[in-house]
Design an enzyme around this catalytic site. Structure first.
Site, short mmCIF file in Angstrom:
data_model
loop_
_atom_site.label_atom_id
_atom_site.label_comp_id
_atom_site.label_asym_id
_atom_site.label_seq_id
_atom_site.Cartn_x
_atom_site.Cartn_y
_atom_site.Cartn_z
N TYR A 85 12.97 3.96 18.42
CA TYR A 85 12.12 2.82 18.04
C TYR A 85 10.65 3.23 18.05
O TYR A 85 9.88 2.83 17.19
CB TYR A 85 12.33 1.63 18.99
CG TYR A 85 11.63 0.39 18.49
CD1 TYR A 85 12.29 -0.50 17.65
CD2 TYR A 85 10.30 0.14 18.80
CE1 TYR A 85 11.64 -1.61 17.14
CE2 TYR A 85 9.64 -0.96 18.30
CZ TYR A 85 10.31 -1.84 17.47
OH TYR A 85 9.67 -2.93 16.96
N PHE A 137 -3.83 -4.20 -10.81
CA PHE A 137 -2.39 -4.00 -10.77
C PHE A 137 -1.77 -5.26 -10.16
O PHE A 137 -2.39 -5.90 -9.30
CB PHE A 137 -1.97 -2.74 -9.99
CG PHE A 137 -0.49 -2.55 -10.05
CD1 PHE A 137 0.11 -2.19 -11.25
CD2 PHE A 137 0.32 -2.82 -8.96
CE1 PHE A 137 1.49 -2.10 -11.35
CE2 PHE A 137 1.70 -2.72 -9.06
CZ PHE A 137 2.28 -2.36 -10.25
N THR A 138 -0.57 -5.58 -10.59
CA THR A 138 0.06 -6.87 -10.26
C THR A 138 0.06 -7.18 -8.76
O THR A 138 -0.54 -8.15 -8.31
CB THR A 138 1.50 -6.88 -10.79
OG1 THR A 138 2.18 -5.72 -10.29
CG2 THR A 138 1.52 -6.86 -12.32
N ASP A 228 -6.02 3.48 -4.39
CA ASP A 228 -4.59 3.30 -4.60
C ASP A 228 -4.09 4.69 -4.99
O ASP A 228 -4.27 5.14 -6.12
CB ASP A 228 -4.33 2.28 -5.71
CG ASP A 228 -2.84 2.03 -5.91
OD1 ASP A 228 -2.04 2.94 -5.57
OD2 ASP A 228 -2.47 0.97 -6.41
N LYS A 271 6.57 6.70 -5.72
CA LYS A 271 6.18 7.36 -6.97
C LYS A 271 5.90 8.84 -6.68
O LYS A 271 6.82 9.59 -6.42
CB LYS A 271 4.97 6.64 -7.58
CG LYS A 271 5.33 5.32 -8.27
CD LYS A 271 5.39 4.16 -7.34
CE LYS A 271 5.29 2.82 -8.01
NZ LYS A 271 5.45 1.70 -7.05
N ARG A 395 4.52 -4.86 -19.97
CA ARG A 395 3.24 -4.75 -19.27
C ARG A 395 2.19 -5.41 -20.17
O ARG A 395 1.34 -4.78 -20.76
CB ARG A 395 2.86 -3.29 -19.02
CG ARG A 395 3.79 -2.55 -18.09
CD ARG A 395 3.53 -2.69 -16.59
NE ARG A 395 3.92 -3.91 -15.98
CZ ARG A 395 4.12 -4.05 -14.66
NH1 ARG A 395 4.01 -3.03 -13.83
NH2 ARG A 395 4.43 -5.22 -14.15
N PHE A 462 6.56 -11.97 -13.81
CA PHE A 462 7.30 -11.06 -14.70
C PHE A 462 8.61 -10.58 -14.09
O PHE A 462 9.55 -10.26 -14.81
CB PHE A 462 6.42 -9.85 -15.06
CG PHE A 462 5.98 -9.06 -13.86
CD1 PHE A 462 4.87 -9.46 -13.12
CD2 PHE A 462 6.67 -7.93 -13.46
CE1 PHE A 462 4.47 -8.75 -11.99
CE2 PHE A 462 6.26 -7.20 -12.35
CZ PHE A 462 5.16 -7.61 -11.60
#
Ligand code: PLI
Length: 470
Positions: A85, A137-138, A228, A271, A395, A462
């Site tokens: 943990y 970005f969303t 980001d 990514k 997009r 979306f």
């Protein structure tokens, strides 16, 4: 000073072909259902590719997020999970990998990118403050808004033009940012939100010169820059390719130089970092880290696991090390560019120059007869699925959502359908099949009608919206 953009990887590297620096050890069968079955599946999904079952998809180009193939080293690492943990040895490996490759001092693991976005937004934004960024970005903008922030787009104008060949369409327009600062005052700005590459602009990079100038501007005003870093390794590739003085520097060195100009970063490790799940947040400031380390236990888990299993952190640490290798990233972007070249040769309208993670079809030029309020990019994604079972993502206006003040649609200049290439998953033959299907849909474009939205969720519509054919 920038170099001209090479049209092929062969031109850049002075040889005829490139190939992936790996071979395939395990395969997963693919299946294509009939057109009639695809029609039924599409209707059941409300013409939204997010609502299709993956079993009904042939080649899945919905996203490059969490869809990559892990290496044998990463899979071996999964067996070394220390599922304690607290204080798992895998956390310390992850921390070391982030410190070495990205250069930030403090690391907080999160379950994925938006977990990190939530934490940074809640700690670094005061209600009413502005958050300038290089295109929205969303999930990023939503977390900024939920924390009371107001997103302001300060990307250069070329980013909104799919035909512009600017080599760094992700750059910040420094004059626009300076203007915002003088209008509202530096104390009313939470931080600069800088993404490299810029997803919604077509995977377009930010130059080193731009972040260096941005750093100077921010130092003058006492402002922080948070990155980001989701696709920052891909960004480093474009700097190596296009910016004077970087051709002989390694991807790893360029990545470090870029990060050294920022105050911290959040990451969707699904990514660039080559894992199926995971994220992290990293900062230099001790006091901010203290707050983040405290808040993470409320939403994600203890600060040494942040919602991840020990084995996930081990695969992530190894993925970070693999992701910065020059031959990996060259093959990764080479495959995207290969698909782009096929489509360009057939005069299919796509965002140029081809970016890092995807081909973005320009739905405005594809369907000039479909108005934006009838969702041309959503329509194109549906048509592509019908033609061949290839799944892509809208997009455009559906992704952009609504203005929280006026309630009207955001109407972005870019109305795009994204063919996103997972890392180390598909072959060049798959890319040929994809290009042929896009061509078939393009040839039938004049008969195609748009869609209307019949169900609209409140957040990030979306993902779950439903549509009907007009
Ligand atoms: O999907 P997450 O929560 O791990 O990461 C959110 C996220 C943050 N920044 C950027 C630039 C992203 O692209 C991103 C997620 N992108 C997805 C899911 C995509 O399909 O592009």
């Amino acid at each position: 000073m920038t170099h001209p953009i090479p049209q092929t990887m062969g031109q850049q590297f002075g040889r005829r072909s490139w190939a992936e620096p790996w071979k395939i050890k395990m395969v997963e069968p693919l299946r294509m259902i009939s057109r009639k079955e695809r029609q039924r599946a599409l209707e059941a999904a409300g013409y939204n590719t997010f609502l299709l079952r993956s079993d009904d998809v042939y080649i899945d180009l919905l996203t490059d997020s969490g869809t990559g193939a892990m290496s044998d080293r990463q899979w071996a690492g999964m067996m070394l999970g220390d599922e304690a943990y607290a204080g798992s040895r895998n956390f310390y490996h992850l921390e070391e990998a982030v410190r070495t490759q990205y250069g930030f001092r403090h690391v907080v693991p999160t379950h994925q990118g938006r977990g990190a976005e939530h934490l940074i937004s809640q700690t670094a934004i005061k209600p009413g403050q502005f958050v300038p960024g290089n295109m929205y970005f969303t999930t990023t903008r939503l977390h900024q808004e939920l924390a009371g922030g107001v997103f302001v787009d300060v990307i250069i104008d070329e980013a909104h033009d799919p035909a512009s060949l600017h080599p760094f369409k992700g750059n910040v327009d420094l004059a626009r940012l300076e203007d915002l600062i003088s209008r509202v005052g530096a104390e009313q700005i939470a931080y600069i939100s800088l993404a490299g590459t810029v997803n919604m602009a077509g995977g377009q990079p930010v130059s080193m010169a731009n972040i260096r100038a941005l750093r100077q501007l921010c130092d003058r005003h006492g402002l922080r820059i948070f990155l980001d870093a989701t696709r920052l390794v891909e960004n480093a590739f474009f700097i190596q390719e296009r910016e004077q003085g970087y051709a002989d520097k390694s991807i790893a060195a360029i990545l470090r130089e870029f990060c050294d100009l920022a105050d911290g970063a959040w990451m969707s490790a699904k990514k660039d970092n080559l894992v199926n799940i995971g994220g992290w947040l990293a900062v230099n400031d001790d006091a901010l880290f203290d707050e983040l380390r405290n808040l993470v236990v409320v939403y994600e888990g203890l600060h040494t696991y942040g919602g991840l299993a020990g084995r996930d952190m081990e695969a992530l640490a190894i993925g970070i090390e693999e992701s910065v290798q020059d031959d990996h990233i060259r093959a990764r972007i080479g495959q995207v560019r290969y698909l782009g070249e096929l489509l360009t040769d057939w005069e299919i309208p796509i965002v140029q120059p081809v970016g890092g993670h995807a081909i973005f079809l320009d739905a405005r030029r594809f369907y000039p007869h479909i108005p934006q309020d009838e969702f041309p990019a959503q329509t194109l994604a549906a048509e592509l699925y019908l033609d061949s079972g290839i799944r892509s993502m809208e997009r455009g206006i559906a992704s952009a959502g609504r203005d929280p003040k006026t309630g009207d649609h955001h109407r972005p200049k870019l109305e795009l359908t994204r063919l996103t290439i997972p890392r180390r998953v598909y072959t060049q033959a798959h890319m040929d099949v994809v290009a042929e299907s896009v061509k078939a849909v393009f040839d039938g474009r004049e008969q195609t009608r748009g869609l209307r939205m019949v169900y609209e969720p409140k957040y990030l519509r979306f993902f779950q919206a439903r549509f009907e054919r007009l």
